[in-house]
Design a protein around this motif. Structure first.
Motif, short mmCIF file in Angstrom:
data_model
loop_
_atom_site.label_atom_id
_atom_site.label_comp_id
_atom_site.label_asym_id
_atom_site.label_seq_id
_atom_site.Cartn_x
_atom_site.Cartn_y
_atom_site.Cartn_z
N UNK A 38 0.95 -1.33 0.10
CA UNK A 38 0.22 0.04 0.16
C UNK A 38 0.84 1.29 0.00
N UNK A 39 1.97 1.12 0.75
CA UNK A 39 2.76 2.46 0.94
C UNK A 39 3.32 2.75 -0.48
N UNK A 40 3.75 1.75 -0.93
CA UNK A 40 4.40 1.82 -2.56
C UNK A 40 3.51 2.39 -3.47
N UNK A 41 2.16 1.93 -3.30
CA UNK A 41 1.13 2.48 -4.12
C UNK A 41 1.13 3.89 -3.86
N UNK A 42 0.85 4.24 -2.62
CA UNK A 42 0.75 5.59 -2.18
C UNK A 42 1.80 6.55 -2.71
N UNK A 43 3.14 6.10 -2.75
CA UNK A 43 4.08 6.72 -3.22
C UNK A 43 4.14 7.08 -4.60
N UNK A 44 3.76 6.08 -5.65
CA UNK A 44 3.39 6.20 -6.91
C UNK A 44 2.51 7.30 -7.10
N UNK A 45 1.37 7.20 -6.67
CA UNK A 45 0.07 8.21 -6.67
C UNK A 45 0.63 9.65 -6.20
N UNK A 46 1.40 9.58 -5.15
CA UNK A 46 2.14 10.88 -4.66
C UNK A 46 2.87 11.52 -5.69
N UNK A 112 -0.06 17.72 -0.18
CA UNK A 112 -0.79 16.67 -0.90
C UNK A 112 -1.01 15.48 0.09
N UNK A 113 -2.37 14.96 0.11
CA UNK A 113 -2.55 13.95 0.77
C UNK A 113 -3.15 12.74 -0.15
N UNK A 114 -2.62 11.63 -0.30
CA UNK A 114 -2.86 10.24 -0.75
C UNK A 114 -3.59 9.34 0.24
N UNK A 115 -4.56 8.96 0.00
CA UNK A 115 -5.26 7.85 0.82
C UNK A 115 -5.57 6.61 0.06
N UNK A 116 -5.46 5.42 1.02
CA UNK A 116 -6.28 4.17 0.49
C UNK A 116 -6.95 3.42 1.81
N UNK A 117 -7.90 2.97 1.15
CA UNK A 117 -8.62 2.31 2.12
C UNK A 117 -8.15 0.92 2.52
#
Lengths: 413, 223
Positions: A38-46, A112-117
């Protein structure tokens, strides 16, 4: 408690502990892996959001997944964190993983805030955990049913064989072999043990018989020497009385020995030839022989002999059986009593009057049991009766009914 | 009368021989199988008392040999084994009687006398004691040549006394002779005493003397 239950209980406890520990470990591991994913995914989105802004495109807004704010100066509350966000659709707080970073792009500070459920990954963990536990339980149930029946089968068979085992049958124990080492050891040990017991029993029986035989000769010498001695005129009256006591004791010992020898011989099944024996004929003979004895005590012997009762047995043993039961009835009768002997199709009953039931009827047929200190009784008569019944598969019993002692032999032939 | 006693137990052999010597018999003794076989082959006896279990061989073999050479000799078997097989085999081989150890000496004496009456006198010379005369073949008894009614047991008792005259008969020996397996009960009921009383009475009623003497603590004696 069955060994199997005990075993299972230990197994259950162990499995439960293992499952508990395993699920904790499992949870931590899976959680760690999903978090890093999830953290990796968030980093990419960021990075994507940042490059969006750097390229001068409008800042993406998709609350609560992506939020971009322009702030006046940088704060320290950045980086990964877990948070609860109110979901207006579900109308409740839901847990989210978020990545907050503040970037200085084109002179402006963007937060910038990125969130994942986190909801999906928790469901996954639960599903995997559930499946694993169910599988473990199924495995356990299968093992239980298999071990309880098949594994213990040789043990049950040994147990049955042991229950059937009897020294009197004079046959070695037969135990089926098994592939399981422990049961095979048990089988060998049981076979050795029973063989040893049988050999000891045989030795003891032989000893008893030999001893009884050997005792007869010295007894014969004692008796004949006394009989020889009392011919001597020089023996005084007082000496004669003493000799009389010795003589009586020797006689008693001799009778005792003969009775024990008889018991042993019946036990060893040394009375071979069986033939159809008429019980009624034997009773008539014995009653005639005893007529004089009963007359002297004014006893009445009444016989009610039903249709000719025949048993397949050794003649001598049936004679002894009838004689002993009759002798017993006579011995414990008072003058003027009436003794009844009745035969039916399959049984014979001897009865004589008595004031009260015998106190310990189960001990009646034991060796050296005497109801009173009746001078000449050896206390072996009924034990011999019982032994004769045992070797022939008959039953003998005592009952006190309507003021009479009743001894019944049931010939199950 | 010449008899041979084959018995391996020295004490028993001597006692039996001593007992029969007193009866006026010529007694010889053999202590084992070989001596027994030798004696029955070499000499002739009126009667042989034979113990079946002998050192060196089976007593039944001695009997077989004896019957081959001297079939007219009477044989009485003695055995410690109360075995039906031995008894049947012995009687089949020609033995006349069978006595199980332990036995009473007067019983052996009575059996031997009865056997000799049957074998040697072929038929029966009457047994006579003073005024009393017994015809054992017909179970008849007379006092002063007049018949006396006796019960079977009284008759047996009288014959037992006379064949064992001048000897002490213990109550046990009498009970065993008259009642066999039921001797315990008979002993318990004092039947020996009542039979002796009746026998005495009957003999005296017919003018006979009382020959039965009580031996205190032991039994009775015919004198």
């Amino acid at each position: 408690m069955k060994l199997l239950d005990k075993n299972n209980r230990i197994f259950i406890r162990f499995t439960a502990a293992l499952l508990l520990f395993g699920s904790v470990l499992f949870y931590i591991t899976v959680n760690y892996i999903t978090r890093s994913e999830i953290d990796e995914k968030l980093e990419v989105s960021q990075q994507r959001a940042i490059s969006f802004i750097q390229n001068g495109q409008p800042a993406p807004q998709f609350s609560p997944i992506v939020e971009v704010q322009i702030i006046s100066e940088k704060t320290t509350s950045t980086g990964y964190s877990d948070t609860m966000v109110y979901d207006p659709i579900e109308k409740e707080d839901e847990s989210y993983r978020q990545l907050i970073s503040e970037e200085n792009i084109n002179g402006k500070i963007y937060r910038i805030t990125n969130r994942t459920s986190l909801l999906e990954s928790e469901d996954l963990i639960l599903a995997i955990g559930g499946c694993t536990s169910a599988l473990a339980l199924l495995l356990f149930a299968w093992m239980y049913s298999r071990s309880s029946k098949r594994m213990w089968e040789p043990f049950q068979r040994h147990l049955d064989a042991l229950r059937q085992f009897s020294l009197a049958q004079n046959e070695p124990i037969t135990l089926a072999s098994s592939k399981i080492t422990e049961f095979e050891e048990l089988r060998t040990a049981l076979q050795q043990l029973t063989e040893k017991v049988r050999a000891d029993y045989r030795n003891l029986k032989e000893f008893t018989e030999n001893a009884s035989h050997e005792i007869q000769t010295p007894l014969a010498i004692i008796r004949s020497k006394i009989e020889y001695l009392i011919e001597n005129e020089a023996v005084s009256g007082e000496q004669m009385a003493t000799l009389g006591t010795v003589y009586e004791a020797a006689n008693r010992l001799s009778r005792l020995n003969q009775s024990l020898l008889l018991l042993t011989k019946i036990e060893n099944q040394q009375f071979g030839e069986r033939s159809p024996v008429s019980v009624n004929t034997i009773i008539r003979e014995q009653v005639e022989m005893l007529g004089e004895l009963t007359d002297s005590k004014n006893l009445q012997l009444r016989t009610e002999l039903a249709n000719d009762l025949k048993v397949n047995a050794n003649q001598a043993l049936v004679e002894i059986l009838v004689k002993n039961l009759l002798e017993n009835a006579i011995r414990y009768s008072q003058p003027n009593d009436a003794i009844f002997i009745k035969t039916a199709t399959e049984n014979i009953t001897f009865s004589n009057p008595g004031k009260a039931a015998i106190e310990q009827p189960d001990r009646l047929f034991g060796r050296f049991q005497k109801q009173n200190n009746n001078g000449t009784s050896l206390g072996l008569g009924l034990a011999i009766v019982k032994k004769i019944c045992e070797v022939n598969g008959w039953q003998v019993g005592y009952e006190y009914r309507e003021g009479r002692h009743e001894f019944t032999v049931i010939f199950s032939c | 009368m010449k008899i041979l006693i084959i018995e391996d137990e020295p004490a028993l052999r001597e006692t039996i021989a001593g007992y029969f010597l007193k009866e006026g018999f010529i007694c010889e003794a053999a202590e084992d199988f070989h001596v027994a076989l030798e004696k029955v082959t070499l000499y002739e006896y009126d009667l042989v008392v034979l113990d079946i279990s002998l050192p060196g061989g089976n007593g039944l073999e001695v009997l077989r040999q004896l019957k081959k050479i001297h079939p007219e000799t009477g044989v009485l078997i003695l055995s410690a084994k109360n075995s039906l097989d031995d008894k049947i085999m012995g009687l089949d081989l020609g033995a006349d009687d069978y006595l199980t150890k332990p036995f009473h000496l007067p019983e052996l004496n009575a059996r031997v006398k009865a056997l000799l009456r049957r074998r040697v006198f072929k038929g029966s010379p009457n047994v006579v004691f003073e005024e009393i005369e017994i015809d054992p073949m017909n179970n008849v008894m007379q006092v002063h040549a007049k018949p006396v009614e006796l019960t079977k047991k009284e008759y047996d008792l009288l014959l037992y006394f006379i064949t064992n005259k001048n000897r002490v008969l213990t109550k046990a020996a009498i009970a065993e002779h008259l009642w066999g397996d039921y001797m315990d009960l008979a002993d318990n009921f004092d039947l020996v005493y009542s039979h002796i009383k009746n026998l005495r009475k009957k003999i005296m009623q017919h003018g006979g003397n009382d020959y039965i003497k009580t031996v205190y603590g032991m039994g009775y004696k015919w004198v």
